[in-house]
Design an enzyme around this catalytic site. Structure first.
Site, mmCIF file in Angstrom:
data_model
loop_
_atom_site.group_PDB
_atom_site.id
_atom_site.type_symbol
_atom_site.label_atom_id
_atom_site.label_comp_id
_atom_site.label_asym_id
_atom_site.label_seq_id
_atom_site.Cartn_x
_atom_site.Cartn_y
_atom_site.Cartn_z
ATOM 1 N N HIS A 37 22.669 18.971 54.718
ATOM 2 C CA HIS A 37 21.268 19.164 55.126
ATOM 3 C C HIS A 37 20.381 17.982 54.723
ATOM 4 O O HIS A 37 19.240 17.891 55.181
ATOM 5 C CB HIS A 37 20.694 20.448 54.517
ATOM 6 C CG HIS A 37 21.308 21.695 55.070
ATOM 7 N ND1 HIS A 37 21.312 21.983 56.411
ATOM 8 C CD2 HIS A 37 21.956 22.724 54.451
ATOM 9 C CE1 HIS A 37 21.928 23.159 56.602
ATOM 10 N NE2 HIS A 37 22.338 23.612 55.439
ATOM 11 N N ASP A 93 30.482 24.131 58.700
ATOM 12 C CA ASP A 93 29.643 25.023 57.904
ATOM 13 C C ASP A 93 28.902 25.962 58.863
ATOM 14 O O ASP A 93 28.660 25.605 60.015
ATOM 15 C CB ASP A 93 28.645 24.182 57.095
ATOM 16 C CG ASP A 93 27.846 25.000 56.110
ATOM 17 O OD1 ASP A 93 28.256 25.062 54.937
ATOM 18 O OD2 ASP A 93 26.816 25.582 56.508
ATOM 19 N N HIS A 115 25.872 26.671 58.873
ATOM 20 C CA HIS A 115 24.532 26.148 59.193
ATOM 21 C C HIS A 115 24.614 24.789 59.895
ATOM 22 O O HIS A 115 25.501 23.988 59.598
ATOM 23 C CB HIS A 115 23.706 26.009 57.915
ATOM 24 C CG HIS A 115 23.575 27.307 57.163
ATOM 25 N ND1 HIS A 115 24.380 27.626 56.098
ATOM 26 C CD2 HIS A 115 22.759 28.363 57.365
ATOM 27 C CE1 HIS A 115 24.049 28.838 55.656
ATOM 28 N NE2 HIS A 115 23.073 29.306 56.408
ATOM 29 N N ASP A 150 30.773 29.652 54.637
ATOM 30 C CA ASP A 150 29.744 30.672 54.885
ATOM 31 C C ASP A 150 29.853 31.243 56.304
ATOM 32 O O ASP A 150 29.019 32.032 56.734
ATOM 33 C CB ASP A 150 28.329 30.142 54.586
ATOM 34 C CG ASP A 150 28.111 28.705 54.985
ATOM 35 O OD1 ASP A 150 28.977 28.128 55.677
ATOM 36 O OD2 ASP A 150 27.060 28.139 54.617
HETATM 37 ZN ZN LIG Z 1 25.891 26.546 55.075
#
Ligand SMILES: [Zn+2]
Length: 323
Positions: free
Chosen positions: A143, A178, A180, A266
């Site tokens: 991120h 991931d 996200h 995740d």
């Molecule tokens: Zn994540």
């Protein structure tokens, strides 16, 4: 026989963010040391690979990804804090952070740099003819872009290892698995022809909300080299593996010398942050598909917030990779 090298440092245990702000309230921070410790224990018990300590690198490597203003800001902010003090950057202001989930503590700079050195060590090893190297990085990185932290990430570990390999004259592709969207990695390579692909929860309902749509394809030299595959809530392995097949076809067309996989667990059905329905056994197929793609591959740990589910997923995943 295929072999897995695993890079790990117990010093990540010193990274102990206490809280995050979620919907205006302080809650416990999800980036716990157990995330990595459970994976490590599981891989040791099942003799999945050889563990190595990270090597040392000059801090100049940070500047291959991050701006000097950002690096200095993070270093100075960390140094200014007292032991156990937790600073929450202002999202709109002088601070260089885009959310309220990424506290800074006195050792944050040092811990983020350690995590980056784990990724750089992995890049160095993969250059030395290893097939598969797994970097147990924590804090995660995908991120963070060149000028902002966020999403528990301070330095972009995957991007730094990619620059390391590119500097040596090799072609690299990054595949982010991931849950996200990899907003930081996307930003860093948006104008570059280094191929970046992410499969993730759709930004209309999933963090980081600001990015991850199909139309974000890159700009200038990077046009066509960023591919987003957003998926719906409750995605199961059939849909997921079709998306992965699509991603691997794009990677095959690009034909990199090395593949970097930003690996988050995740996506597991029992993860408290993700909303996909992948089960433990599904990770064997995912790992197998990546292993069979046939590239020397660097796996960089990103998210995964149910330590037990992540450990079980990691074991199955690497069994698949090494098949
Ligand atoms: Zn994540």
């Amino acid at each position: 026989m295929k072999i897995l090298k695993i890079i790990y440092s117990h010093n990540h245990l010193n990274h102990q963010p206490g809280h995050e702000i979620d919907k205006g309230k302080f809650i416990e921070n999800y980036d716990k040391p157990e995330r990595i410790e459970r994976i490590r224990e599981k891989l040791i018990v099942h003799e999945m690979g050889d563990f190595l300590e990270p090597m040392d690198f000059p801090t100049s490597y940070l500047y291959t990804v991050h701006s000097s203003t950002y690096i200095e800001w993070l270093k100075n902010k960390s140094n200014s804090l007292k032991k156990n003090e937790e600073y929450f950057p202002e999202v709109f202001g002088y601070d260089r952070c885009f959310d309220t989930g990424t506290p800074i503590m006195r050792n944050t700079f040092e811990q983020a740099w350690l995590s980056a050195k784990i990724a750089l060590s992995g890049a160095k090893l993969i250059l030395e003819d290893e097939d598969f190297v797994y970097c147990l990085c924590r804090p995660p990185g995908h991120h963070a872009n060149s000028v902002y932290c966020g999403g528990y990430c301070y330095f972009n570990n995957a991007a730094m290892s990619a620059f390391y390999l590119v500097k040596e004259g090799f072609d690299v592709a990054i595949l982010d698995l991931d849950f996200h969207h990899f907003n930081g990695t996307q930003d860093i390579f948006y104008n570059s022809n280094l191929l970046t692909i992410s499969i993730h929860g759709h930004p209309k309902w999933a963090y980081p909300w600001i990015s991850g749509y199909e139309w974000e394809n890159g700009e200038e030299d990077g046009l066509g080299y960023n591919i987003n595959i957003p998926l719906e809530k409750g995605t199961e392995i059939d849909e997921y593996s079709r998306s992965l097949e699509l991603a691997l076809t794009e990677i095959e067309d690009y034909d990199p010398d090395f593949l970097i996989v930003s690996l988050g667990f995740d996506t597991h059905i029992d993860d408290p942050q993700g909303d996909f329905n992948l089960r433990t056994d599904d990770y064997e197929l995912i790992g197998k598909m990546i292993g069979e793609a046939g590239y020397p591959t660097l796996f960089i740990q990103e998210g995964g917030y149910n330590p037990e589910a992540s450990a079980n997923a990691a074991l199955k995943f690497f069994k698949g990779v090494l098949k």
